[in-house]
Scaffold this motif. Structure first.
Motif, mmCIF file in Angstrom:
data_model
loop_
_atom_site.group_PDB
_atom_site.id
_atom_site.type_symbol
_atom_site.label_atom_id
_atom_site.label_comp_id
_atom_site.label_asym_id
_atom_site.label_seq_id
_atom_site.Cartn_x
_atom_site.Cartn_y
_atom_site.Cartn_z
ATOM 1 N N ASN A 138 3.590 5.489 -7.240
ATOM 2 C CA ASN A 138 2.571 6.570 -7.478
ATOM 3 C C ASN A 138 2.030 5.963 -8.840
ATOM 4 N N GLY A 165 0.958 -1.205 -0.114
ATOM 5 C CA GLY A 165 0.050 0.125 -0.238
ATOM 6 C C GLY A 165 0.944 1.243 0.018
ATOM 7 N N SER A 222 -3.383 -3.769 -5.446
ATOM 8 C CA SER A 222 -3.822 -3.957 -4.329
ATOM 9 C C SER A 222 -4.951 -5.025 -4.108
ATOM 10 N N THR A 280 1.320 3.685 -3.335
ATOM 11 C CA THR A 280 0.413 5.161 -3.069
ATOM 12 C C THR A 280 1.505 6.334 -3.145
ATOM 13 N N TYR A 281 2.464 6.059 -2.295
ATOM 14 C CA TYR A 281 3.440 7.219 -2.276
ATOM 15 C C TYR A 281 4.671 7.122 -3.106
#
Length: 72
Positions: free
Chosen positions: A47, A39, A56, A43-44
Motif C-alpha cells: 500500500n 501491481g 509501476s 496496491t494491496y
C-alpha cells in the motif's frame, strides 16, 4: 518485420505485450507476470499509494524500452 515504436507502446500499455510482439513469447509472459505481481504488491500488500504508481510507471517504461531495443 516488427515496428519498434509499436512494440514499445504495446509494452508500455501492457508489459510483456511488446516482447511477445517482437517474437519472444517466454520473455513476454515473464514481463506480464512481474507486472501482475508488482501491481498486487504495491496496491494491496505494501500500500505505497503514489510511490506505488511511480514504481509501476517506471516498470512500464522499462518494459517499453526493452521491447524497443529487442525490435530495433
Amino acid at each position: 518485420m516488427a515496428n519498434a515504436i509499436l512494440g514499445a507502446v504495446l509494452s508500455f500499455l501492457i508489459p510483456g505485450l511488446g516482447q511477445a510482439y517482437a517474437g519472444d513469447i517466454k520473455k513476454g509472459v515473464i514481463f506480464f507476470a512481474i507486472a501482475i505481481v508488482l501491481g498486487i504488491l504495491v496496491t494491496y500488500v505494501i500500500n505505497l499509494g503514489n510511490i506505488g504508481l511511480i514504481i509501476s510507471l517506471a516498470y512500464g517504461v522499462y518494459a517499453a524500452y526493452d521491447a524497443y531495443k529487442m525490435i530495433e
